[in-house]
Design a protein around this motif. Sequence first.
Motif, PDB file in Angstrom:
ATOM      1  N   PHE A  99       0.841  -1.204   0.000  1.00  0.00           N
ATOM      2  CA  PHE A  99       0.000   0.000   0.000  1.00  0.00           C
ATOM      3  C   PHE A  99       0.875   1.252   0.000  1.00  0.00           C
ATOM      4  O   PHE A  99       1.779   1.396   0.829  1.00  0.00           O
ATOM      5  CB  PHE A  99      -0.916   0.011   1.225  1.00  0.00           C
ATOM      6  N   ILE A 100       0.585   2.187  -0.933  1.00  0.00           N
ATOM      7  CA  ILE A 100       1.303   3.456  -1.016  1.00  0.00           C
ATOM      8  C   ILE A 100       0.321   4.577  -0.705  1.00  0.00           C
ATOM      9  O   ILE A 100      -0.642   4.786  -1.442  1.00  0.00           O
ATOM     10  CB  ILE A 100       1.930   3.677  -2.407  1.00  0.00           C
ATOM     11  N   HIS A 101       0.566   5.293   0.380  1.00  0.00           N
ATOM     12  CA  HIS A 101      -0.362   6.337   0.811  1.00  0.00           C
ATOM     13  C   HIS A 101      -0.225   7.612  -0.033  1.00  0.00           C
ATOM     14  O   HIS A 101       0.687   7.742  -0.854  1.00  0.00           O
ATOM     15  CB  HIS A 101      -0.150   6.661   2.293  1.00  0.00           C
ATOM     16  N   GLY A 102      -1.111   8.565   0.223  1.00  0.00           N
ATOM     17  CA  GLY A 102      -1.154   9.786  -0.565  1.00  0.00           C
ATOM     18  C   GLY A 102      -0.580  11.006   0.120  1.00  0.00           C
ATOM     19  O   GLY A 102       0.328  10.919   0.961  1.00  0.00           O
ATOM     20  N   TYR A 103      -1.153  12.160  -0.190  1.00  0.00           N
ATOM     21  CA  TYR A 103      -0.679  13.482   0.179  1.00  0.00           C
ATOM     22  C   TYR A 103      -0.962  13.802   1.652  1.00  0.00           C
ATOM     23  O   TYR A 103      -1.964  13.379   2.211  1.00  0.00           O
ATOM     24  CB  TYR A 103      -1.404  14.468  -0.745  1.00  0.00           C
TER      25      TYR A 103
END
Length: 376
Positions: free
Chosen positions: A123-127
């Motif tokens: 999982f790659i999170h956002g801003y």
Amino acid sequence: MAVYILSNRKIVRHKGEKTDSFSNDEYSIPNFRIAKCDFDTYQEPTAAAKKKKDYTNRNILNYKLFSEPEKQGYQDVLDVLQSEKGIRKSALTANNLGGTQRMFYELYKNMSSTKERSDVLIFIHGYAYDFDDELKAIIDLKKLFIDNPASPVEHILFVSWPASSSIVPLTYFDDKASSINSGSSLMRLFYFYTQFLKDIFSNRDLAPCNQRIHLMAHSMGNRVLQSMLYSLKKENILRVIDQVLLLNADVTYKVFEDSEDSFIKLPLLANRISIYLNRKDTILGISQFTKNILTPRLGKNGPSDIEKLKDIVSIIDCTLVEDDILNSLKYEIGNHWGYLSSSMVQKDIFQNLHDIDRNLITGRLKNSENIFTIIP
């Protein structure tokens, strides 16, 4: 069950602590360090505990950084695995392994020890996440994907990159730069993984675990993924991912065009790609009109042209979904976090991860060969 943090955040020693920690600073280092989360001793905090100023770092979730490996490569992992099988003698044990060696060793052992589904979710999170926000997000993801019997996921690799802790618009550009640096680090990690596969499974005594690995990127996390794909050479890409889910992606709608030379590489990496979009996504609307020179965003408008990839790439329109899980003003106005706020989006994602044919996934209206709408 295991949850790992893969982070290129700065390593610090907080006052009064005896072990190293990841920093909240908005600063990236060239390489990822790896930590394992400790859920054995985890207790759900009270509302009062959350309000305390010391509700940070390990007070949110305990984790332990792996040591750096004594030497590069995965021969030591092979020696340990063969020793455990009685194939050869070795003085090495799992305690001698560090970094990716230890993580890959543990995942292989866990995933190959069962015939049940034991999938991994990257999982790659956002801003606008500081590290404390990431720890809270990890707890939510565990509840959603590991504790939920509807999900085939048993392990999570959480990609922690140093996004800004502020939602002030100017920090967006800092996050863009940081996401590019983090993508380069993620590219090196991908090459480590492919090297692990080659080193370990070239040995006939060790069989593949036959489990699945999925990749999910939300919002600007897609820019981290894009940066990784820019750096990957097509001839070096192995198809090691089953499903890629692009959630409310804050990248240009042209990323699948040949001229972009980024997401066009995803079909070389994965079996199936799903673009989850919301045409009412306010966050991506702001991104488009204030920060990206009126360039439509993939997670709001969909891709410009994927005719050549329609057998592999699906578009799932979430505009009509209801926020029946999290329905605060943030979620209702933003329309940007459907994977957390809507049971309909979650149900669709779980069916995708179970590898159900896209035409047989329930709760969808089929618009064309590869375009679907989630309907209430």
